[in-house]
Design a protein around this motif. Structure first.
Motif, PDB file in Angstrom:
ATOM      1  N   LYS A  27      53.733  46.392  30.625  1.00 33.43           N
ATOM      2  CA  LYS A  27      52.589  47.130  31.149  1.00 33.43           C
ATOM      3  C   LYS A  27      51.315  46.378  30.781  1.00 33.43           C
ATOM      4  O   LYS A  27      51.055  46.113  29.608  1.00 33.43           O
ATOM      5  CB  LYS A  27      52.559  48.540  30.568  1.00 33.43           C
ATOM      6  CG  LYS A  27      53.760  49.384  30.968  1.00 33.43           C
ATOM      7  CD  LYS A  27      53.675  50.773  30.368  1.00 33.43           C
ATOM      8  CE  LYS A  27      54.864  51.621  30.780  1.00 33.43           C
ATOM      9  NZ  LYS A  27      54.799  52.981  30.175  1.00 33.43           N
ATOM     10  N   VAL A  28      50.511  46.049  31.809  1.00 29.09           N
ATOM     11  CA  VAL A  28      49.383  45.143  31.632  1.00 29.09           C
ATOM     12  C   VAL A  28      48.071  45.840  31.984  1.00 29.09           C
ATOM     13  O   VAL A  28      47.972  46.536  33.006  1.00 29.09           O
ATOM     14  CB  VAL A  28      49.548  43.888  32.525  1.00 29.09           C
ATOM     15  CG1 VAL A  28      48.374  42.938  32.335  1.00 29.09           C
ATOM     16  CG2 VAL A  28      50.869  43.185  32.214  1.00 29.09           C
ATOM     17  N   LEU A  29      47.063  45.631  31.131  1.00 25.57           N
ATOM     18  CA  LEU A  29      45.693  46.063  31.409  1.00 25.57           C
ATOM     19  C   LEU A  29      44.863  44.827  31.721  1.00 25.57           C
ATOM     20  O   LEU A  29      44.830  43.876  30.920  1.00 25.57           O
ATOM     21  CB  LEU A  29      45.117  46.798  30.194  1.00 25.57           C
ATOM     22  CG  LEU A  29      43.602  47.086  30.213  1.00 25.57           C
ATOM     23  CD1 LEU A  29      43.237  48.022  31.359  1.00 25.57           C
ATOM     24  CD2 LEU A  29      43.148  47.648  28.870  1.00 25.57           C
ATOM     25  N   LEU A  30      44.188  44.809  32.886  1.00 25.76           N
ATOM     26  CA  LEU A  30      43.292  43.712  33.259  1.00 25.76           C
ATOM     27  C   LEU A  30      41.873  44.061  32.852  1.00 25.76           C
ATOM     28  O   LEU A  30      41.379  45.150  33.173  1.00 25.76           O
ATOM     29  CB  LEU A  30      43.327  43.465  34.771  1.00 25.76           C
ATOM     30  CG  LEU A  30      44.667  43.113  35.422  1.00 25.76           C
ATOM     31  CD1 LEU A  30      44.452  42.821  36.900  1.00 25.76           C
ATOM     32  CD2 LEU A  30      45.313  41.935  34.728  1.00 25.76           C
ATOM     33  N   VAL A  31      41.204  43.140  32.152  1.00 27.06           N
ATOM     34  CA  VAL A  31      39.813  43.366  31.752  1.00 27.06           C
ATOM     35  C   VAL A  31      38.986  42.152  32.159  1.00 27.06           C
ATOM     36  O   VAL A  31      39.105  41.068  31.561  1.00 27.06           O
ATOM     37  CB  VAL A  31      39.688  43.611  30.228  1.00 27.06           C
ATOM     38  CG1 VAL A  31      38.238  43.958  29.877  1.00 27.06           C
ATOM     39  CG2 VAL A  31      40.623  44.720  29.777  1.00 27.06           C
ATOM     40  N   ASP A  32      38.185  42.308  33.194  1.00 22.08           N
ATOM     41  CA  ASP A  32      37.340  41.229  33.712  1.00 22.08           C
ATOM     42  C   ASP A  32      36.211  41.876  34.496  1.00 22.08           C
ATOM     43  O   ASP A  32      36.431  42.842  35.236  1.00 22.08           O
ATOM     44  CB  ASP A  32      38.165  40.297  34.617  1.00 22.08           C
ATOM     45  CG  ASP A  32      37.464  38.974  34.888  1.00 22.08           C
ATOM     46  OD1 ASP A  32      36.299  39.001  35.338  1.00 22.08           O
ATOM     47  OD2 ASP A  32      38.085  37.913  34.669  1.00 22.08           O
ATOM     48  N   ASP A  33      34.994  41.354  34.350  1.00 22.72           N
ATOM     49  CA  ASP A  33      33.864  41.967  35.036  1.00 22.72           C
ATOM     50  C   ASP A  33      33.775  41.586  36.510  1.00 22.72           C
ATOM     51  O   ASP A  33      32.962  42.164  37.244  1.00 22.72           O
ATOM     52  CB  ASP A  33      32.549  41.609  34.332  1.00 22.72           C
ATOM     53  CG  ASP A  33      32.274  40.115  34.340  1.00 22.72           C
ATOM     54  OD1 ASP A  33      33.195  39.346  34.027  1.00 22.72           O
ATOM     55  OD2 ASP A  33      31.132  39.719  34.640  1.00 22.72           O
TER      56      ASP A  33
END
Length: 269
Positions: free
Chosen positions: A8-14
């Motif tokens: 399970k992956v969380l993407l964090v990028d603006d």
């Protein structure tokens, strides 16, 4: 890790386009399988999501509005040191100059944009391996690398070496890897310093963000001019360092760990 389990992956990028491309790359990876369960445009949004949800991995940009990715990873590392469940971190950024700091924060990998699918899949495999080792250790399965076994298994140029923990002088994080030092040799290995800190317990002392030292190997504490690696000290100042038994090497000691090193020296004497 079981093959049926999906990371399970969380993407964090603006940047929304960057998140969209990364989501496509995650979906294209076959072994191990992974799925994006959420996205965040800032570190603050990610922290808010993590209060109520869990994931196995954060794919994390460095430069973002507000708190940056390194600050978020620092917060996560503090949670891990408190024994709280913490996802693995893989940095995905256009800037390569932050790699050293990222690995001091126990990042599993550091990918530079544009990311290739093969490179991302290799990073996912490392995360899956770590999760598998943790699960095996928690269940007490045969073959799990636990402190009770008294060894650390290292892959060295095609060989599998079993290094007795009693022979390990220190473990040091350097870029993407760890250096395991004994009196006879230095070995490069994969792994997370925080994982080994938990597994090895009180026999080892965290002297710095990037180093774990066997308490029995602590011989001397000094202030040395130009000692690198003290995150609280400015450049050109004296830094604390500890001398390692049998190899007479010096490792940097962060100021917040000086009292713990002094206590280890007092106990050994």
């Amino acid at each position: 890790m079981e093959r049926s389990l999906v990371l399970k992956v969380l993407l964090v990028d603006d940047e929304p386009l960057a998140r969209m491309r990364l989501r496509g790359l995650v979906d294209a990876c076959n072994e191990p399988k992974a799925e994006v369960v959420a996205e965040a445009g800032t570190a603050s949004q990610a922290q808010h999501w993590l209060r109520d949800h869990a994931c196995d991995l954060i794919l994390l940009d460095v430069q973002m509005p507000g708190p940056d990715g390194l600050q978020l990873a620092d917060t996560l590392r503090d949670r891990q040191l408190q024994g709280l469940p913490t996802p693995a971190v893989v940095f995905v950024t256009a800037h390569g100059e932050h790699a050293l700091r990222a690995f001091e924060l126990d990042a599993m990998d550091y990918l530079t944009k544009p990311v290739r699918r093969e490179r991302l899949q290799a990073a996912l495999a490392r995360v899956a391996q770590r999760l598998g080792e943790r699960a095996a250790a928690a269940q007490g399965r045969p073959g799990a690398e636990t402190p009770d076994e008294g060894v650390i298994v290292v892959s060295d140029r095609g060989r599998m070496l079993r290094i007795p923990i009693t022979e390990v002088l220190y473990l040091k994080a350097e870029l993407k890897y760890l250096t395991l030092r004994t009196a006879q040799q230095s070995l490069v290995m994969d792994g997370s310093l925080s994982d080994y800190e938990q597994r090895l317990g009180d026999r080892f002392l965290r002297v710095h963000r990037n180093a774990l030292v066997a308490r029995s190997a602590v011989r001397e504490l000094q202030k040395l001019a130009g000692m690198p690696g003290d995150e609280e000290a400015g450049e050109g100042t004296e830094g604390w360092a500890v001398r390692i038994a049998m190899v007479d090497e010096w490792l940097a000691v962060s100021r917040r760990q000086v009292s713990a090193v002094r206590e280890a020296l007092s106990s050994s004497s």
